[in-house]
Write a protein that holds these residues in place. Structure first.
Motif, PDB file in Angstrom:
ATOM      1  N   ASN A  32      12.559  -8.570  -8.118  1.00  0.00           N
ATOM      2  CA  ASN A  32      13.107  -8.183  -6.826  1.00  0.00           C
ATOM      3  C   ASN A  32      14.310  -7.277  -7.042  1.00  0.00           C
ATOM      4  N   VAL A  33      14.549  -6.396  -6.101  1.00  0.00           N
ATOM      5  CA  VAL A  33      15.767  -5.591  -6.129  1.00  0.00           C
ATOM      6  C   VAL A  33      16.803  -6.330  -5.290  1.00  0.00           C
ATOM      7  N   THR A  34      18.007  -6.497  -5.860  1.00  0.00           N
ATOM      8  CA  THR A  34      19.036  -7.217  -5.091  1.00  0.00           C
ATOM      9  C   THR A  34      19.975  -6.249  -4.376  1.00  0.00           C
ATOM     10  N   VAL A  42       0.829  -1.217   0.000  1.00  0.00           N
ATOM     11  CA  VAL A  42       0.000   0.000   0.000  1.00  0.00           C
ATOM     12  C   VAL A  42       0.858   1.259   0.000  1.00  0.00           C
ATOM     13  N   ILE A  43       1.990   1.200   0.718  1.00  0.00           N
ATOM     14  CA  ILE A  43       2.802   2.403   0.869  1.00  0.00           C
ATOM     15  C   ILE A  43       3.494   2.774  -0.445  1.00  0.00           C
ATOM     16  N   GLY A  44       4.234   1.813  -1.040  1.00  0.00           N
ATOM     17  CA  GLY A  44       4.940   2.111  -2.289  1.00  0.00           C
ATOM     18  C   GLY A  44       3.976   2.481  -3.407  1.00  0.00           C
ATOM     19  N   HIS A  83       5.707   1.195   9.197  1.00  0.00           N
ATOM     20  CA  HIS A  83       4.335   1.623   9.525  1.00  0.00           C
ATOM     21  C   HIS A  83       3.628   0.694  10.520  1.00  0.00           C
ATOM     22  N   PHE A  84       4.262  -0.402  10.839  1.00  0.00           N
ATOM     23  CA  PHE A  84       3.837  -1.319  11.898  1.00  0.00           C
ATOM     24  C   PHE A  84       2.348  -1.667  11.820  1.00  0.00           C
ATOM     25  N   ARG A  85       1.558  -1.350  12.880  1.00  0.00           N
ATOM     26  CA  ARG A  85       0.148  -1.790  12.901  1.00  0.00           C
ATOM     27  C   ARG A  85      -0.776  -0.838  12.142  1.00  0.00           C
ATOM     28  N   ASN A  86      -0.209   0.264  11.597  1.00  0.00           N
ATOM     29  CA  ASN A  86      -1.069   1.327  11.079  1.00  0.00           C
ATOM     30  C   ASN A  86      -0.811   1.719   9.631  1.00  0.00           C
ATOM     31  N   GLY A  87      -0.195   0.818   8.872  1.00  0.00           N
ATOM     32  CA  GLY A  87       0.185   1.209   7.519  1.00  0.00           C
ATOM     33  C   GLY A  87      -0.986   1.545   6.614  1.00  0.00           C
ATOM     34  N   VAL A  88      -2.093   0.836   6.788  1.00  0.00           N
ATOM     35  CA  VAL A  88      -3.243   1.125   5.922  1.00  0.00           C
ATOM     36  C   VAL A  88      -3.826   2.474   6.333  1.00  0.00           C
ATOM     37  N   LEU A  89      -3.982   2.669   7.622  1.00  0.00           N
ATOM     38  CA  LEU A  89      -4.453   3.968   8.117  1.00  0.00           C
ATOM     39  C   LEU A  89      -3.563   5.112   7.599  1.00  0.00           C
ATOM     40  N   LEU A  90      -2.235   4.891   7.644  1.00  0.00           N
ATOM     41  CA  LEU A  90      -1.313   5.989   7.322  1.00  0.00           C
ATOM     42  C   LEU A  90      -1.029   6.128   5.830  1.00  0.00           C
ATOM     43  N   VAL A 101       9.239  -1.160  -8.359  1.00  0.00           N
ATOM     44  CA  VAL A 101       9.848  -2.470  -8.566  1.00  0.00           C
ATOM     45  C   VAL A 101       9.438  -3.422  -7.440  1.00  0.00           C
ATOM     46  N   ASP A 102       8.836  -4.560  -7.811  1.00  0.00           N
ATOM     47  CA  ASP A 102       8.433  -5.558  -6.812  1.00  0.00           C
ATOM     48  C   ASP A 102       8.056  -6.825  -7.570  1.00  0.00           C
ATOM     49  N   ARG A 103       8.664  -7.950  -7.198  1.00  0.00           N
ATOM     50  CA  ARG A 103       8.329  -9.193  -7.907  1.00  0.00           C
ATOM     51  C   ARG A 103       6.879  -9.604  -7.641  1.00  0.00           C
ATOM     52  N   GLU A 110       2.298  -8.876   0.565  1.00  0.00           N
ATOM     53  CA  GLU A 110       2.821  -9.091   1.922  1.00  0.00           C
ATOM     54  C   GLU A 110       1.861  -8.515   2.966  1.00  0.00           C
ATOM     55  N   ALA A 111       2.361  -7.672   3.890  1.00  0.00           N
ATOM     56  CA  ALA A 111       1.491  -7.189   4.979  1.00  0.00           C
ATOM     57  C   ALA A 111       0.198  -6.581   4.434  1.00  0.00           C
ATOM     58  N   SER A 112       0.297  -5.853   3.331  1.00  0.00           N
ATOM     59  CA  SER A 112      -0.875  -5.158   2.792  1.00  0.00           C
ATOM     60  C   SER A 112      -1.947  -6.135   2.313  1.00  0.00           C
ATOM     61  N   HIS A 113      -1.553  -7.365   2.018  1.00  0.00           N
ATOM     62  CA  HIS A 113      -2.510  -8.378   1.554  1.00  0.00           C
ATOM     63  C   HIS A 113      -3.238  -9.029   2.730  1.00  0.00           C
ATOM     64  N   ALA A 124      -6.167  -6.197   8.164  1.00  0.00           N
ATOM     65  CA  ALA A 124      -7.620  -6.148   8.355  1.00  0.00           C
ATOM     66  C   ALA A 124      -8.214  -4.864   7.771  1.00  0.00           C
ATOM     67  N   GLY A 125      -7.451  -3.776   7.811  1.00  0.00           N
ATOM     68  CA  GLY A 125      -7.928  -2.538   7.202  1.00  0.00           C
ATOM     69  C   GLY A 125      -8.689  -1.605   8.129  1.00  0.00           C
ATOM     70  N   MET A 126      -8.472  -1.739   9.451  1.00  0.00           N
ATOM     71  CA  MET A 126      -9.116  -0.765  10.352  1.00  0.00           C
ATOM     72  C   MET A 126      -8.475   0.600  10.170  1.00  0.00           C
ATOM     73  N   LEU A 127      -9.294   1.616  10.174  1.00  0.00           N
ATOM     74  CA  LEU A 127      -8.804   3.002  10.121  1.00  0.00           C
ATOM     75  C   LEU A 127      -9.159   3.603  11.470  1.00  0.00           C
TER      76      LEU A 127
HETATM   77  C1  LIG Z   1      -2.382  -9.283  10.584  1.00  0.00           C
HETATM   78  C2  LIG Z   1      -2.214  -7.830  10.254  1.00  0.00           C
HETATM   79  C3  LIG Z   1      -3.274  -6.960  10.446  1.00  0.00           C
HETATM   80  C4  LIG Z   1      -3.129  -5.596  10.161  1.00  0.00           C
HETATM   81  N1  LIG Z   1      -4.206  -4.772  10.322  1.00  0.00           N
HETATM   82  C5  LIG Z   1      -4.061  -3.464  10.045  1.00  0.00           C
HETATM   83  C6  LIG Z   1      -5.170  -2.597  10.186  1.00  0.00           C
HETATM   84  O1  LIG Z   1      -6.273  -3.022  10.557  1.00  0.00           O
HETATM   85  N2  LIG Z   1      -5.007  -1.261   9.902  1.00  0.00           N
HETATM   86  C7  LIG Z   1      -3.793  -0.762   9.491  1.00  0.00           C
HETATM   87  O2  LIG Z   1      -3.691   0.433   9.281  1.00  0.00           O
HETATM   88  N3  LIG Z   1      -2.718  -1.575   9.339  1.00  0.00           N
HETATM   89  C8  LIG Z   1      -2.823  -2.901   9.606  1.00  0.00           C
HETATM   90  N4  LIG Z   1      -1.752  -3.732   9.474  1.00  0.00           N
HETATM   91  C9  LIG Z   1      -0.447  -3.148   9.154  1.00  0.00           C
HETATM   92  C10 LIG Z   1      -0.287  -2.933   7.663  1.00  0.00           C
HETATM   93  O3  LIG Z   1      -0.574  -4.135   6.988  1.00  0.00           O
HETATM   94  C11 LIG Z   1       1.163  -2.517   7.339  1.00  0.00           C
HETATM   95  O4  LIG Z   1       1.590  -1.463   8.169  1.00  0.00           O
HETATM   96  C12 LIG Z   1       1.223  -2.052   5.880  1.00  0.00           C
HETATM   97  O5  LIG Z   1       0.666  -3.031   5.026  1.00  0.00           O
HETATM   98  C13 LIG Z   1       2.662  -1.788   5.479  1.00  0.00           C
HETATM   99  O6  LIG Z   1       2.648  -1.563   4.096  1.00  0.00           O
HETATM  100  P1  LIG Z   1       3.995  -1.615   3.266  1.00  0.00           P
HETATM  101  O7  LIG Z   1       3.651  -1.293   1.860  1.00  0.00           O
HETATM  102  O8  LIG Z   1       5.035  -0.789   3.953  1.00  0.00           O
HETATM  103  O9  LIG Z   1       4.518  -3.122   3.458  1.00  0.00           O
HETATM  104  P2  LIG Z   1       4.146  -4.465   2.678  1.00  0.00           P
HETATM  105  O10 LIG Z   1       2.719  -4.567   2.363  1.00  0.00           O
HETATM  106  O11 LIG Z   1       4.771  -5.582   3.451  1.00  0.00           O
HETATM  107  O12 LIG Z   1       4.885  -4.286   1.291  1.00  0.00           O
HETATM  108  C14 LIG Z   1       6.274  -4.310   1.168  1.00  0.00           C
HETATM  109  C15 LIG Z   1       6.564  -4.718  -0.265  1.00  0.00           C
HETATM  110  O13 LIG Z   1       7.970  -4.647  -0.471  1.00  0.00           O
HETATM  111  C16 LIG Z   1       8.314  -5.689  -1.355  1.00  0.00           C
HETATM  112  N5  LIG Z   1       9.744  -5.947  -1.239  1.00  0.00           N
HETATM  113  C17 LIG Z   1      10.433  -6.279  -0.129  1.00  0.00           C
HETATM  114  N6  LIG Z   1      11.741  -6.445  -0.448  1.00  0.00           N
HETATM  115  C18 LIG Z   1      11.846  -6.186  -1.780  1.00  0.00           C
HETATM  116  C19 LIG Z   1      12.934  -6.204  -2.696  1.00  0.00           C
HETATM  117  N7  LIG Z   1      14.186  -6.520  -2.324  1.00  0.00           N
HETATM  118  N8  LIG Z   1      12.698  -5.897  -3.989  1.00  0.00           N
HETATM  119  C20 LIG Z   1      11.444  -5.553  -4.409  1.00  0.00           C
HETATM  120  N9  LIG Z   1      10.367  -5.537  -3.572  1.00  0.00           N
HETATM  121  C21 LIG Z   1      10.589  -5.853  -2.284  1.00  0.00           C
HETATM  122  C22 LIG Z   1       7.449  -6.868  -0.918  1.00  0.00           C
HETATM  123  O14 LIG Z   1       7.280  -7.798  -1.972  1.00  0.00           O
HETATM  124  C23 LIG Z   1       6.135  -6.150  -0.562  1.00  0.00           C
HETATM  125  O15 LIG Z   1       5.229  -6.152  -1.663  1.00  0.00           O
HETATM  126  C24 LIG Z   1      -1.880  -5.096   9.702  1.00  0.00           C
HETATM  127  C25 LIG Z   1      -0.828  -5.989   9.461  1.00  0.00           C
HETATM  128  C26 LIG Z   1      -0.991  -7.336   9.725  1.00  0.00           C
HETATM  129  C27 LIG Z   1       0.151  -8.280   9.443  1.00  0.00           C
END
Ligand SMILES: Cc1cc2nc3c(=O)[nH]c(=O)nc-3n(C[C@H](O)[C@H](O)[C@H](O)COP(=O)(O)OP(=O)(O)OC[C@H]3O[C@@H](n4cnc5c(N)ncnc54)[C@H](O)[C@@H]3O)c2cc1C
Length: 375
Positions: free
Chosen positions: A173-175, A10-12, A333-340, A29-31, A36-39, A42-45
Motif C-alpha cells: 500500500n502507499v501511505t 483496470v484503470i491503473g 470512473h463511477f459506473r463506467n470504469g470498465v467501459l472507459l 504499487v498496490d497491495r 476492488e471495484a474491478s473485481h 459486471a463488465g457491460m460495455l
Molecule cells: C457492482 C458494480 C458493477 C459495475 N459494473 C460495471 C459495468 O458493467 N461496466 C463498467 O464499465 N463499469 C462497471 N462498474 C464500475 C467499475 O467497476 C469501476 O468504474 C472501475 O472498476 C474503476 O476502476 P479503478 O481501477 O479506478 O478502481 P478499483 O478497481 O477500485 O481499483 C483501485 C485500486 O487502487 C488500490 N488502492 C487504493 N488505495 C491504495 C493505496 N493507498 N495504495 C496502493 N493501492 C491503493 C486498490 O487496492 C485497488 O486495487 C461496476 C462497479 C460495481 C461496484
C-alpha cells in the motif's frame, strides 16, 4: 521517464501497460491488485444504457472507448494468450408497462439525436431474441453495438501484459504522496520505502482523496458508491446478450458470459466504505431478476459480492495532470470504469509523454473542479 502508478485496478493496470508499451519506465504499487471495484464489476460495455440525460460528453467518451475495444482486446489477447471474455452482441433493454415503454421511446429518440442506432422491438420480437424473457415483457430496445467483457479475465490479462512489458509491480500500500516544494516527487509505501519518479499517477478509485501528503486543493472527494452483484452459472444456453429492464423503479441487468456465468446486478447504495453483502441486497437482485427472466431460479448460485464505484462530484472521470506538478489523476470512473478502460489508458499514456491531454478527454481534466476543491 520514470512513472509510479498507485492502484492496480483496470484503470491503473491499463495505464501501466499502455505507458510501458510507449517506452516509459513504469512501477505500479498496490497491495491487492485487481481486488476492488474491478473485481466485482459486471463488465457491460454499454455507453448509453448506463448514462443519464445531460451526460452527453461522457456518452461521447464512452462511445469512443467502446469503439477502441476490439483492437484493445485483440492486442491484449495476442500479447498474453489470455481470453478476456469480450463480446459484442448488443444489449436488449425491455419494458413491462406503458411507463417503461414511454421511457424506452424517449431513450430511442435521444439516441437517434446523437446519431446512435437503436432498434425498437415488440414484446414478441424481444422474446424471439431472448426466449427466456418473461411473457409480460411489452417491448424493448436493442443497442446492437454494445458489448461486455469479463472484468476478472480482463485484469488477469492486464496483469500478464504489465509483467511482459517490463512494468515493476510492488505489492504494497502507499501511505503518502511525497511532495517537495510545489511538486509531487514520489510515494512512500507501507514498508517505509520511498519510490521516486518524474510523474506520479493516482489510479486509486474510491480511495484517491484519502491519500496523505496531498495538498488539500488537488483532489476532490471521490465518494464510494456500493454495488452488490450476484454470480450464477448455467450449463445450458440461457441468454445471448446483456438483458436489462426496470422492475419496481430499479434497474436490473443480466450479463451472460461464454463460460456459462451470468452476472445479475446491481444495487446502488451510498454507505461509505462498507462492502458488507446484505441479505436484502441479494434478495432484491434475485427478486427483480426473476421478474425479468423467470428461469433464473434454476441456475446454480456461485457468489454474491460488493464493490465501491468511485464517484466524482459530477460522476465523470478525472483524467490527466492535476493542480500539483508531477501528479496526474485517473479516477472517478463511477459506473463506467470498465467501459472507459481503453480510452483512459491511451489518453493517460499520451498525457504522460507529451504533457497534453488529447481532445477527446479534455472535458475530463481535473481542472474543472479547481474552484470547488479550493473553496
Ligand atoms: C457492482 C458494480 C458493477 C459495475 N459494473 C460495471 C459495468 O458493467 N461496466 C463498467 O464499465 N463499469 C462497471 N462498474 C464500475 C467499475 O467497476 C469501476 O468504474 C472501475 O472498476 C474503476 O476502476 P479503478 O481501477 O479506478 O478502481 P478499483 O478497481 O477500485 O481499483 C483501485 C485500486 O487502487 C488500490 N488502492 C487504493 N488505495 C491504495 C493505496 N493507498 N495504495 C496502493 N493501492 C491503493 C486498490 O487496492 C485497488 O486495487 C461496476 C462497479 C460495481 C461496484
Amino acid at each position: 521517464m520514470d512513472v509510479v502508478i498507485v492502484g492496480a485496478g483496470v484503470i491503473g493496470l491499463t495505464i501501466a501497460w499502455r505507458s510501458a508499451a510507449r517506452g516509459l519506465n513504469v512501477t505500479i504499487v498496490d497491495r491487492h491488485p485487481a481486488s476492488e471495484a474491478s473485481h466485482v464489476a459486471a463488465g457491460m460495455l454499454a455507453p448509453v444504457g448506463e448514462l443519464a440525460y445531460g451526460e452527453e460528453r461522457l456518452l461521447r467518451l464512452g462511445i469512443d472507448s467502446r469503439d477502441r475495444y476490439p483492437a484493445f482486446v485483440a492486442e491484449l489477447e495476442e500479447l498474453t494468450g489470455h481470453d478476456t471474455g469480450y463480446r459484442d452482441d448488443g444489449t436488449v433493454q425491455v419494458a413491462f408497462d406503458t411507463d417503461d415503454l414511454a421511457f424506452l421511446d424517449d431513450l430511442r429518440r435521444f439516441q437517434e439525436t446523437l446519431g446512435l442506432p437503436a432498434t425498437a422491438l415488440s414484446g414478441r420480437e424481444c422474446r424471439r431474441l431472448e426466449p427466456m424473457l418473461a411473457p409480460s415483457v411489452r417491448g424493448g430496445l436493442l443497442a446492437e453495438r454494445d458489448g461486455s467483457i469479463d472484468p476478472r479475465r480482463l485484469t488477469g490479462a492486464l496483469l500478464s501484459a504489465v509483467e511482459r512489458s517490463g512494468v515493476t509491480l510492488v505489492r504494497q500500500n502507499v501511505t503518502r504522496v511525497l511532495v517537495e516544494g510545489d511538486r509531487a516527487v514520489g510515494v512512500r509505501t507501507e514498508a517505509g520505502e520511498d519510490l521516486r519518479a518524474d510523474q506520479i499517477v493516482l489510479a486509486t478509485g474510491a480511495w484517491t482523496h484519502r491519500l496523505e501528503g496531498l495538498p488539500r486543493d488537488v483532489v476532490p472527494v471521490i465518494r464510494p458508491v456500493k454495488g452488490q452483484v450476484v454470480r450464477l452459472r448455467t450449463r445450458v444456453p440461457f441468454l445471448t446478450r446483456t438483458t436489462r429492464g426496470v422492475v419496481r423503479g430499479s434497474s436490473i441487468y443480466l450479463v451472460p458470459r461464454s463460460d456459462g456465468e451470468v452476472v445479475v446486478g446491481a444495487t446502488q447504495e451510498e454507505m461509505g466504505y462498507d462492502t458488507t453483502v446484505t441479505a436484502g441486497g441479494l434478495w432484491e437482485l434475485l427478486r427483480d431478476a426473476r421478474e425479468l427472466i423467470p428461469g433464473i431460479t434454476e441456475l446454480e448460485f456461485v457468489e454474491v459480492s460488493a464493490g465501491l464505484r468511485p464517484g466524482s462530484p459530477d460522476n465523470a472521470p478525472l483524467l490527466g495532470p492535476a493542480a500539483l506538478s508531477g501528479l496526474s489523476l485517473a479516477t472517478g470512473h463511477f459506473r463506467n470504469g470498465v467501459l472507459l478502460t481503453p480510452v483512459t489508458g491511451d489518453v493517460m499514456a499520451e498525457a504522460l509523454i507529451t504533457g497534453r491531454l488529447p481532445d477527446v478527454a479534455r472535458a475530463f481534466s481535473p481542472e474543472r473542479f479547481a474552484e470547488e476543491i479550493s473553496a
